[in-house]
Design a protein around this motif. Sequence first.
Motif, PDB file in Angstrom:
ATOM      1  N   TYR A 213       2.689   1.711 -10.807  1.00 20.77           N
ATOM      2  CA  TYR A 213       2.045   2.797 -10.065  1.00 20.77           C
ATOM      3  C   TYR A 213       2.955   4.019 -10.000  1.00 20.77           C
ATOM      4  CZ  TYR A 213       0.424   5.721  -6.282  1.00 20.77           C
ATOM      5  OH  TYR A 213       0.014   6.812  -5.554  1.00 20.77           O
TER       6      TYR A 213
ATOM      7  N   VAL B 107       0.861  -1.185   0.000  1.00 21.38           N
ATOM      8  CA  VAL B 107       0.000   0.000   0.000  1.00 21.38           C
ATOM      9  C   VAL B 107       0.899   1.238   0.000  1.00 21.38           C
ATOM     10  CG1 VAL B 107      -1.805  -1.205   1.283  1.00 21.38           C
ATOM     11  CG2 VAL B 107      -0.132   0.212   2.529  1.00 21.38           C
TER      12      VAL B 107
ATOM     13  N   VAL C 218      -3.123   5.625   1.998  1.00 21.72           N
ATOM     14  CA  VAL C 218      -3.467   6.579   0.940  1.00 21.72           C
ATOM     15  C   VAL C 218      -4.032   5.850  -0.271  1.00 21.72           C
ATOM     16  CG1 VAL C 218      -2.576   8.387  -0.585  1.00 21.72           C
ATOM     17  CG2 VAL C 218      -1.690   8.170   1.757  1.00 21.72           C
ATOM     18  N   ARG C 219      -3.401   4.727  -0.632  1.00 18.10           N
ATOM     19  CA  ARG C 219      -3.903   3.888  -1.740  1.00 18.10           C
ATOM     20  C   ARG C 219      -3.521   2.439  -1.477  1.00 18.10           C
ATOM     21  NH1 ARG C 219      -5.578   4.104  -7.204  1.00 18.10           N
ATOM     22  NH2 ARG C 219      -5.572   6.378  -7.161  1.00 18.10           N
ATOM     23  N   LYS C 220      -4.499   1.567  -1.659  1.00 19.28           N
ATOM     24  CA  LYS C 220      -4.248   0.143  -1.487  1.00 19.28           C
ATOM     25  C   LYS C 220      -3.775  -0.478  -2.804  1.00 19.28           C
ATOM     26  CE  LYS C 220      -7.529  -0.777   2.259  1.00 19.28           C
ATOM     27  NZ  LYS C 220      -8.652  -1.667   2.699  1.00 19.28           N
TER      28      LYS C 220
ATOM     29  N   ARG D 143       2.510   8.017 -11.601  1.00 20.94           N
ATOM     30  CA  ARG D 143       2.565   9.257 -10.806  1.00 20.94           C
ATOM     31  C   ARG D 143       3.807  10.056 -11.200  1.00 20.94           C
ATOM     32  NH1 ARG D 143       1.041   9.660  -5.668  1.00 20.94           N
ATOM     33  NH2 ARG D 143       1.611  11.827  -6.080  1.00 20.94           N
TER      34      ARG D 143
ATOM     35  N   ILE E 295      -0.925  -1.265  -4.625  1.00 19.16           N
ATOM     36  CA  ILE E 295      -0.144  -0.528  -5.630  1.00 19.16           C
ATOM     37  C   ILE E 295       0.899  -1.413  -6.319  1.00 19.16           C
ATOM     38  CG2 ILE E 295      -0.476   1.685  -4.470  1.00 19.16           C
ATOM     39  CD1 ILE E 295       2.440   1.455  -3.473  1.00 19.16           C
TER      40      ILE E 295
ATOM     41  N   ARG F  28      -3.211  13.687   1.441  1.00 20.40           N
ATOM     42  CA  ARG F  28      -3.821  13.230   0.192  1.00 20.40           C
ATOM     43  C   ARG F  28      -2.755  12.674  -0.750  1.00 20.40           C
ATOM     44  NH1 ARG F  28      -6.573  18.534  -1.870  1.00 20.40           N
ATOM     45  NH2 ARG F  28      -4.430  19.176  -1.405  1.00 20.40           N
ATOM     46  N   GLU F  29      -3.192  11.841  -1.648  1.00 19.67           N
ATOM     47  CA  GLU F  29      -2.265  11.195  -2.587  1.00 19.67           C
ATOM     48  C   GLU F  29      -1.476  12.228  -3.383  1.00 19.67           C
ATOM     49  OE1 GLU F  29      -2.379   7.481  -5.783  1.00 19.67           O
ATOM     50  OE2 GLU F  29      -4.232   8.526  -5.235  1.00 19.67           O
TER      51      GLU F  29
END
Length: 373
Positions: free
Chosen positions: A213, A185, A260-262, A217, A264, A193-194
Motif C-alpha cells: 500500500y 487501517v 481513511v482506508r481499511k 502511494r 492496508i 482525505r486519503e
Amino acid sequence: MDLSEIRGKIDALDTEILDLFIERMNLTTDVARYKAENNMVVFQSDREKSIIKSVKENSPDELKKSAAFLFMNIMDISKVSQINAITPDFEIAFADKAKQRPSVAVQGIEGAYGHTAAKQLFQNGSISFYAAFYEVFEAVENGDVDYGIIPVENSTAGEVTTNMELLERHNVYICDTTTVECAHVLAAKKGVREEDIKMIFGHEQAIRQCEDYITSRGGLTVIPYHNNAAAAKMVAENPSNELGCICSEECAEMHGLGIVRKSIATDPDNSTRFICISKNVEVYDGADTVAVSLSIPNISGALYRLLTKFAVNGFSMTKIQSKPLPTEVKKHFPDDYMFYIEFTGSLRDTRVRKLLKNFEDELNFFKFHGNFK
C-alpha cells in the motif's frame, strides 16, 4: 538378474540388516546398564572415533563417507536409547495454573495490539503499559508484575528479532501464546482525505506489513514510531491534517480518529504471534510445545546428529531458527552455532525431561525457555 531378482536379494539383505540392528540395540541396553552401574557417561568420543576410523578403513573409497555416515547414525540412535535408559529422571518444578487476577505488562499504550493480546489471555488482568519491550522483560524478571506480553512473530514481516534477543538475555519463561489478527487501517483526523495525507507513522513491523500500500502511494514520507497506538495518539493530538498512522480500527476509534482506508496490510490474513512470559516456570493443561536455545559445534553433520535426538524420541520440530551466540558463549566457543528450537512435548513426559538434561550436560550452551500450548 532381472529387476525382480535384484529386489528380492535386496529384501533378503534388508531382513538380515534389521535382525542385526535389533541384536545391536539389545546389546546397547546391556551397555547402558553397565555404564549406569559404573557411573560412566554415555558419549565416549574416543570409542566413536575408533569405530568410524575402522569403518572407513574397511570400506571401498567410493563408500567411505557413506559408510561412516551410516554408522554415525546407528551410534546416535544407540546413544538416544542409552540416554533414556541411563539418565536418572528429574523433576522441574512448575506451577500448573495461571495466577488469578494477575498484573500484566504490555509495551505501548491502550489500544496497541499487545493490549489486545493481553485481554485475550487475561480477561481479569490488571494491565500496565511500558515504553519499551526491555522494560516489560525487566518488570517480569524483577517480580514487579506477574506476566508480560511480547510480540515475537508476524505472518508477513517474520520474526521480531529484538524481542527474541531479549528472551535470550533475560531469565524468564514462556508460559502461553496467543495470536492477534492485525487488520491494519490507515487512520487520520476525521474528515481528512486519503490524498491529503503526506506522512504516515507506524511501528517498523507494521510499516513492513503494509509495504504494498505504501509503495502504491508514491511520495509518502514514512516515519517509524515505537508503537502503533502511540502513533495514533500523536496524530490525534497534532494540529496537522497531513498526518496519518497505521493502527487497528479499534485503536483509531479509541483515539477519535477516522478510518481513511481499511485493510492496508499486504496479507489479508496478517497476524502477530505473542508470547506470555513469567518469572518462574508455569505449565498449564494442554501444554504441547517446548522451546529451547542451544549451540552445536561447527563440524560436519552436527545439526543432523542433533535432529536425530528429536526424531528417535518421536518429537516433531515445529520451529528451528539460527541465532547469534550470546557474547559470553562466543568468548569460549567462537565457532559454535546457536539455534532457537520449538518441538512437540511436555515436561510431564519423562523423555522430554531426559532430553533436556542431556542437552544441559553435553552442549556448550543450553537454555530452556518454557513449555506452553
